[in-house]
Design an enzyme around this catalytic site. Structure first.
Site, mmCIF file in Angstrom:
data_model
loop_
_atom_site.group_PDB
_atom_site.id
_atom_site.type_symbol
_atom_site.label_atom_id
_atom_site.label_comp_id
_atom_site.label_asym_id
_atom_site.label_seq_id
_atom_site.Cartn_x
_atom_site.Cartn_y
_atom_site.Cartn_z
ATOM 1 N N GLU A 12 -9.246 1.800 8.308
ATOM 2 C CA GLU A 12 -7.929 2.441 8.293
ATOM 3 C C GLU A 12 -8.058 3.701 7.442
ATOM 4 O OE1 GLU A 12 -4.614 3.956 7.955
ATOM 5 O OE2 GLU A 12 -4.052 1.995 8.771
ATOM 6 N N ALA A 14 -6.029 5.358 5.769
ATOM 7 C CA ALA A 14 -5.286 5.373 4.513
ATOM 8 C C ALA A 14 -5.868 4.404 3.490
ATOM 9 C CB ALA A 14 -3.822 5.027 4.762
ATOM 10 N N SER A 15 -6.982 3.753 3.837
ATOM 11 C CA SER A 15 -7.565 2.696 3.008
ATOM 12 C C SER A 15 -8.594 3.236 2.025
ATOM 13 C CB SER A 15 -8.219 1.642 3.913
ATOM 14 O OG SER A 15 -9.137 0.840 3.209
ATOM 15 N N THR A 16 -8.383 2.954 0.758
ATOM 16 C CA THR A 16 -9.295 3.419 -0.290
ATOM 17 C C THR A 16 -10.699 2.849 -0.117
ATOM 18 O OG1 THR A 16 -8.449 1.627 -1.669
ATOM 19 C CG2 THR A 16 -7.527 3.815 -2.040
ATOM 20 N N SER A 18 -12.073 1.595 2.492
ATOM 21 C CA SER A 18 -12.706 2.080 3.719
ATOM 22 C C SER A 18 -13.419 3.406 3.464
ATOM 23 C CB SER A 18 -11.676 2.246 4.836
ATOM 24 O OG SER A 18 -11.151 1.006 5.259
#
Length: 205
Positions: A12, A14-16, A18
């Site tokens: 995703e 918006a995922s840190t 990731s």
């Protein structure tokens, strides 16, 4: 010639965590002889089904404080800058549509990493179409044309289908890694184990 093992990398934008995985996965997988399949998706609908209207790192402030400190430590360990964008999480819809389109082209992973670098490396917005177009143009691509294709109905419908696929396969967070035999690994701290499993190392079996 034997087919290379494939590791699906569900992420995703918006995922840190990731971000940390996206910046490392190609080198690690390549060294292990594993092919990476980049699978961008949206966590929002999956979170909504659990009754969450935001990131759990916002809904549970103690967890959020821990995560940002952990990101600082992990960024330092991997040599990656970490800067919190405002707001967090970023609206990743436009960028994800482009990443999904890019998954079929050589520029896809490069675009994904550029988005993460701007978002979590520099703390800048990736939410607006102009920001996404700017990233594409910085890669020497036709940002306006790609945005137009990415926002057309076929790609929008495909993103909905991909996000439903993620839900149906039991994904609940990002990053998630799925191996050829259906084994699931969740979290940046499981990246190395996921690659090892995909390459044939099967502890626990």
């Amino acid at each position: 010639m034997a087919r290379r093992a494939v590791l699906e990398f569900w992420y995703e934008l918006a995922s840190t965590y990731s971000y940390l995985s996206a910046m490392r996965i190609e080198e690690l997988a390549g060294a292990a002889g594993v092919e990476v399949r980049w699978r961008p998706f949206l966590l929002g609908p999956i979170f909504a089904a659990q009754g969450w209207n935001s990131s759990p790192f916002n809904l549970f402030p103690v967890k959020g404080r821990y995560m940002w400190r952990d990101m600082e430590r992990e960024g330092a360990r991997f040599g990656l800058p970490v800067k919190r964008p405002d707001p967090f999480p970023q609206n990743s819809l436009v960028a994800t549509r482009v990443a999904l389109l890019g998954a079929e082209h050589p520029w896809g992973p490069t675009f994904t990493k550029a988005v993460y670098a701007q978002e979590f490396g520099e703390g800048r917005s990736i939410a607006e179409p102009a920001a996404v177009a700017g990233i594409l143009k910085g890669l020497g691509l036709d940002g306006d044309a790609i945005l137009k294709t990415a926002s057309a109905e076929p790609n929008k419908t495909r993103l909905k289908a991909v996000t439903e696929e993620a839900r149906s396969r039991g994904l609940f967070g990002a990053p998630t890694f799925l191996t050829d035999d259906g084994e699931m690994f969740w979290g940046n701290d499981r990246l190395e184990l996921a690659i090892a499993w995909a390459s044939g190392e099967r502890p626990g079996r």
